[in-house]
Design an enzyme around this catalytic site. Structure first.
Site, PDB file in Angstrom:
ATOM      1  NE  ARG A 268      -2.340  -2.372   2.967  1.00 49.84           N
ATOM      2  CZ  ARG A 268      -3.189  -1.364   2.919  1.00 49.84           C
ATOM      3  NH1 ARG A 268      -3.620  -0.930   1.734  1.00 49.84           N
ATOM      4  NH2 ARG A 268      -3.606  -0.771   4.027  1.00 49.84           N
ATOM      5  CG  HIS A 272      -6.198  -4.294   5.027  1.00 48.40           C
ATOM      6  ND1 HIS A 272      -4.964  -4.639   5.540  1.00 48.40           N
ATOM      7  CD2 HIS A 272      -7.105  -5.041   5.702  1.00 48.40           C
ATOM      8  CE1 HIS A 272      -5.118  -5.546   6.486  1.00 48.40           C
ATOM      9  NE2 HIS A 272      -6.405  -5.809   6.592  1.00 48.40           N
ATOM     10  CE1 TYR A 282      -4.674   3.008   3.896  1.00 45.93           C
ATOM     11  CE2 TYR A 282      -7.070   2.948   3.927  1.00 45.93           C
ATOM     12  CZ  TYR A 282      -5.858   2.335   3.658  1.00 45.93           C
ATOM     13  OH  TYR A 282      -5.834   1.065   3.147  1.00 45.93           O
TER      14      TYR A 282
END
Length: 369
Positions: A268, A272, A282
């Protein structure tokens, strides 16, 4: 006297399991066919239609992010980068098949017949967004991660018991495979040979947790072994590979051979969700650049252009069509009356029980003032 210790081949067993799940690919990153034998039988028009849907979905994602930032949409999980996993898998389905989506899988149910304005209402938390039109075989997006796997197993068993030549397909991410519902779903479907297709979109991160910290399994496809069902790992940025895998799984299912687990390796590009997630905390820029080179739209565009089937003009036409239809859909969502408490009560039962009738009358009086 020494004691001879038998060496159990634990490590070797695990290696042998992982080796059974090589990544299935048809188009490489340059859009070149590397597996001619596996090429699906799609006409030129079907190939172009698949590309149209992927381009449309990318534009829908971009506009949805913009609408969210304007405060005109609520909850939204971006889809860019996963178009091959989502749209090509749906392209292998038939109208009578059922889709049980996760919260990122709204594009599939739109292409299966859910009006776009209702998808926007779902994002806003409006009850009408979950009122699926008659004849559209989809369930509302599941928010509880992994729960759709159990539901898909049940829907698939129902299709089998009714003698339908149809399947139930469901989707989750890599994080979903850590849920108990995931294992219950694939085990149940396997035990009853239910016509289900379980797609795991391995986009590398469960929110911020990398897949390597979720499991020591080298593939997620190999989790099918415990349930005794077939599994396959697919290049999830390759629309033809995804299509071919889902098409084969569907044929197995409607022929009474049971469920299949399909892991699609994808990424992606966005956060999120739009609810405050920052992927730069991250994910490294190097990793993002690496996956940007695998973009499913770029790859498929190269393939079609080499065949003389795609042009910049055609893509621009799709982009303009998408923008216009999105504009109309959000306008219709804006014009939808705001939901009332009485709406939420009245849709719960065909005939309301006495306690809800009492509540209904109380709120009806309040709303009339």
């Amino acid at each position: 006297m020494g004691v001879k210790t038998f060496q159990f081949p634990f490590a070797e067993q695990l290696e042998k399991v992982a080796e059974q799940f090589p990544t299935f690919q048809i188009l490489n990153e340059e859009g070149e066919v590397v597996n001619e034998e596996a090429m699906p039988e799609l006409s030129d028009e079907q190939l172009k239609e698949l590309m149209r849907r992927m381009v449309y979905t990318r534009i829908l994602d971009q506009r949805s992010i913009s609408l969210n930032r304007q405060g005109r949409l609520g909850f939204y999980a971006p889809t860019a980068g996963q178009e091959a996993s989502q749209i090509a898998s749906h392209f292998a389905l038939e109208k009578e098949d059922f889709i049980l989506p996760g919260y990122r899988d709204v594009p599939q149910i739109i292409w299966h017949g859910l009006p776009l304005y209702q998808a926007f209402l779902f994002s806003r938390g409006h009850f009408h967004g979950n009122q699926i039109p008659e004849g559209v075989n989809v369930l509302p997006p599941q928010i509880i991660i992994g729960a759709q796997y159990i539901q898909a197993a049940g829907v698939a068993l129902g299709l089998k018991m009714r003698g339908k030549k149809a399947v139930a397909i469901t989707y989750t991410g890599d994080g979903g495979t850590s849920q108990g519902d995931f294992y219950e779903g694939i085990n149940f479907a396997g035990a009853f040979k239910a016509p289900a297709i379980f797609v795991v979109q391995n986009n590398r991160f469960a929110i911020s947790t990398p897949v390597e910290k979720q499991t020591v399994a080298k593939t997620l496809a190999q989790k099918a072994v415990a349930a005794g069902i077939p599994g396959i790992q697919v290049d999830g940025m390759d629309p033809l590979a995804v299509y071919a895998a889902v098409k084969a799984a569907r044929e197995r299912a409607i022929n009474g051979e049971g469920p299949t687990l399909i892991e699609t390796l994808c990424f992606r590009y966005g956060p999120h969700t739009m609810s405050g997630d920052d992927p730069t905390r991250y994910r490294s820029k190097e990793l993002e650049n690496e996956w940007a080179k695998k973009d499913p739209l770029v790859r498929f565009r190269k393939f079609l252009e080499a065949k003389g089937l795609w042009s910049e003009e055609e893509e621009n036409n799709v982009i303009e069509q998408a923008k216009e239809e999105i504009k109309e859909a959000i306008k219709k969502a804006d014009e939808t009356p705001k939901q009332k408490v009485t709406d939420l009560i009245s849709i719960m039962f065909e005939e309301l029980p006495f306690n809800l009738k009492e509540q209904y009358e109380i709120y009806k009086e309040k709303e009339s003032k």
